[in-house]
Scaffold this motif. Structure first.
Motif, PDB file in Angstrom:
ATOM      1  N   LEU A   1       1.581  -1.387   0.359  1.00  0.00           N
ATOM      2  CA  LEU A   1      -0.216  -0.029  -0.233  1.00  0.00           C
ATOM      3  C   LEU A   1       0.811   1.830   0.176  1.00  0.00           C
ATOM      4  O   LEU A   1       1.382   1.422   0.545  1.00  0.00           O
ATOM      5  N   ALA A   2       0.952   1.790  -1.493  1.00  0.00           N
ATOM      6  CA  ALA A   2       1.328   3.339  -1.343  1.00  0.00           C
ATOM      7  C   ALA A   2       0.627   4.347  -1.312  1.00  0.00           C
ATOM      8  O   ALA A   2      -0.034   4.877   0.036  1.00  0.00           O
TER       9      ALA A   2
ATOM     10  N   ILE B   1      -3.103  -5.668   3.805  1.00  0.00           N
ATOM     11  CA  ILE B   1      -1.705  -5.567   2.952  1.00  0.00           C
ATOM     12  C   ILE B   1      -0.362  -6.169   3.893  1.00  0.00           C
ATOM     13  O   ILE B   1      -0.586  -5.870   5.058  1.00  0.00           O
ATOM     14  N   ALA B   2       0.715  -6.353   3.149  1.00  0.00           N
ATOM     15  CA  ALA B   2       1.720  -6.848   3.344  1.00  0.00           C
ATOM     16  C   ALA B   2       2.456  -6.209   4.247  1.00  0.00           C
ATOM     17  O   ALA B   2       2.966  -6.157   5.632  1.00  0.00           O
ATOM     18  N   ILE B   3       3.006  -5.130   3.155  1.00  0.00           N
ATOM     19  CA  ILE B   3       3.661  -3.740   3.774  1.00  0.00           C
ATOM     20  C   ILE B   3       3.169  -2.739   3.315  1.00  0.00           C
ATOM     21  O   ILE B   3       2.499  -2.147   1.669  1.00  0.00           O
ATOM     22  N   GLU B   4       2.894  -1.026   4.047  1.00  0.00           N
ATOM     23  CA  GLU B   4       2.282  -0.520   3.899  1.00  0.00           C
ATOM     24  C   GLU B   4       3.407   0.410   4.587  1.00  0.00           C
ATOM     25  O   GLU B   4       4.239   0.727   5.104  1.00  0.00           O
ATOM     26  N   LYS B   5       3.729   1.766   3.442  1.00  0.00           N
ATOM     27  CA  LYS B   5       4.535   2.826   3.386  1.00  0.00           C
ATOM     28  C   LYS B   5       4.086   3.923   4.001  1.00  0.00           C
ATOM     29  O   LYS B   5       2.789   4.463   2.928  1.00  0.00           O
ATOM     30  N   ALA B   6       3.721   3.682   4.827  1.00  0.00           N
ATOM     31  CA  ALA B   6       3.126   4.466   6.448  1.00  0.00           C
ATOM     32  C   ALA B   6       3.283   6.130   5.860  1.00  0.00           C
ATOM     33  O   ALA B   6       2.818   7.284   5.856  1.00  0.00           O
TER      34      ALA B   6
ATOM     35  N   PRO C   1       0.513   8.321   0.974  1.00  0.00           N
ATOM     36  CA  PRO C   1      -0.307   8.793   1.349  1.00  0.00           C
ATOM     37  C   PRO C   1      -1.961   8.020   1.533  1.00  0.00           C
ATOM     38  O   PRO C   1      -2.684   8.027   2.427  1.00  0.00           O
ATOM     39  N   GLY C   2      -1.534   6.681   0.723  1.00  0.00           N
ATOM     40  CA  GLY C   2      -2.813   5.982   0.436  1.00  0.00           C
ATOM     41  C   GLY C   2      -3.487   4.924   2.161  1.00  0.00           C
ATOM     42  O   GLY C   2      -4.953   5.228   1.944  1.00  0.00           O
ATOM     43  N   GLY C   3      -2.765   4.737   2.418  1.00  0.00           N
ATOM     44  CA  GLY C   3      -3.196   4.675   4.207  1.00  0.00           C
ATOM     45  C   GLY C   3      -3.841   5.403   5.110  1.00  0.00           C
ATOM     46  O   GLY C   3      -5.630   4.772   5.399  1.00  0.00           O
ATOM     47  N   GLY C   4      -3.318   6.171   5.363  1.00  0.00           N
ATOM     48  CA  GLY C   4      -4.480   7.361   5.723  1.00  0.00           C
ATOM     49  C   GLY C   4      -5.503   7.861   5.310  1.00  0.00           C
ATOM     50  O   GLY C   4      -6.711   7.820   5.579  1.00  0.00           O
ATOM     51  N   ARG C   5      -5.205   7.686   3.769  1.00  0.00           N
ATOM     52  CA  ARG C   5      -7.112   8.260   3.233  1.00  0.00           C
ATOM     53  C   ARG C   5      -7.884   7.202   3.089  1.00  0.00           C
ATOM     54  O   ARG C   5      -9.213   7.614   3.507  1.00  0.00           O
ATOM     55  N   ILE C   6      -7.768   5.699   3.130  1.00  0.00           N
ATOM     56  CA  ILE C   6      -8.344   5.184   2.993  1.00  0.00           C
ATOM     57  C   ILE C   6      -8.957   4.741   4.536  1.00  0.00           C
ATOM     58  O   ILE C   6     -10.072   4.010   4.292  1.00  0.00           O
TER      59      ILE C   6
END
Ligand code: 5GP
Length: 190
Positions: A128-129, A153-158, A161-166
């Motif tokens: 997740l990027a 998700i295996a690896i989130e690059k926190a 911005p994707g993780g925060g928005r979703i």
């Protein structure tokens, strides 16, 4: 998940000034299926109460881990296909996804035969990027009238911005390794 974090430290390669993590030694070219099994067990534990009926991923690199997860949940796995056909008949849900790694935009499709309003879907993906892949998959689930039970998700690059928005949009996202920052000298996990 400690096991995945340790593996990233051992075999991950940081590229592009800390923007891209290469994990082709164990995740998306050569694949460590025992590691996928441990990841699937963790997603199964996290989403045990969600009455998942389908796993959905996107080709190609999510497919291996999604298959192992589907076996744990005892449900079918669907991979959304990147379509080269322009005039699709009404038999597919379609959306557009910009590729993080290639910068191109793909039409992504799922047959209407395999997702419907009765489904509770767990979306699985390797990274997740910026969130384009996950948002495209969420869009396909919504077009089907199905429910997004969550995303594994295996690896989130926190730091992207994707993780925060979703999450802010109300989707439960469970990432097994969350990278707070990454430079060519090393990685910090959240
Ligand atoms: P997003 O759509 O969230 O920007 O990116 C997700 C997709 O891009 C993933 O499905 C994955 O294939 C790819 N991706 C994003 N970041 C990375 C990365 O750092 N390394 C690798 N190998 N793939 C990535």
């Amino acid at each position: 998940m400690k096991l995945l974090e340790e593996r990233i430290r051992k075999d991950g390669v940081i590229l592009d000034g800390g923007n891209v993590l290469k994990v082709d030694a164990f995740l998306n070219h050569q694949m460590d299926v025992a590691l996928f099994g441990a990841m699937a067990d963790e997603w199964k534990r996290l989403f045990a109460d969600e009455k998942i009926t389908k796993i959905l991923t996107i080709e190609a690199s999510g497919i291996g881990m999604a298959c192992i997860a589907a076996e744990r949940f005892g449900v079918p796995v669907i991979f959304a296909k990147k379509s080269k056909t322009r005039n699709l008949s009404g038999e597919f849900y379609t959306t557009k996804v910009e590729s993080f790694t290639h910068g191109t935009v793909n039409d992504v499709i799922v047959s209407k035969r395999f997702l419907g309003p009765e489904d509770r879907v767990l979306i699985i993906d390797d990274f997740l990027a910026n969130g384009a892949a996950l948002e495209g998959l969420i869009d396909l689930v919504h077009q089907a009238g199905a429910t997004v039970a969550g995303a594994g998700i295996a690896i989130e690059k926190a730091f992207q911005p994707g993780g925060g928005r979703i999450r802010a949009a109300g989707v439960r996202v469970e990432s097994l390794a969350r990278i707070a920052s990454m430079t060519e000298d090393g990685i910090t996990f959240c």
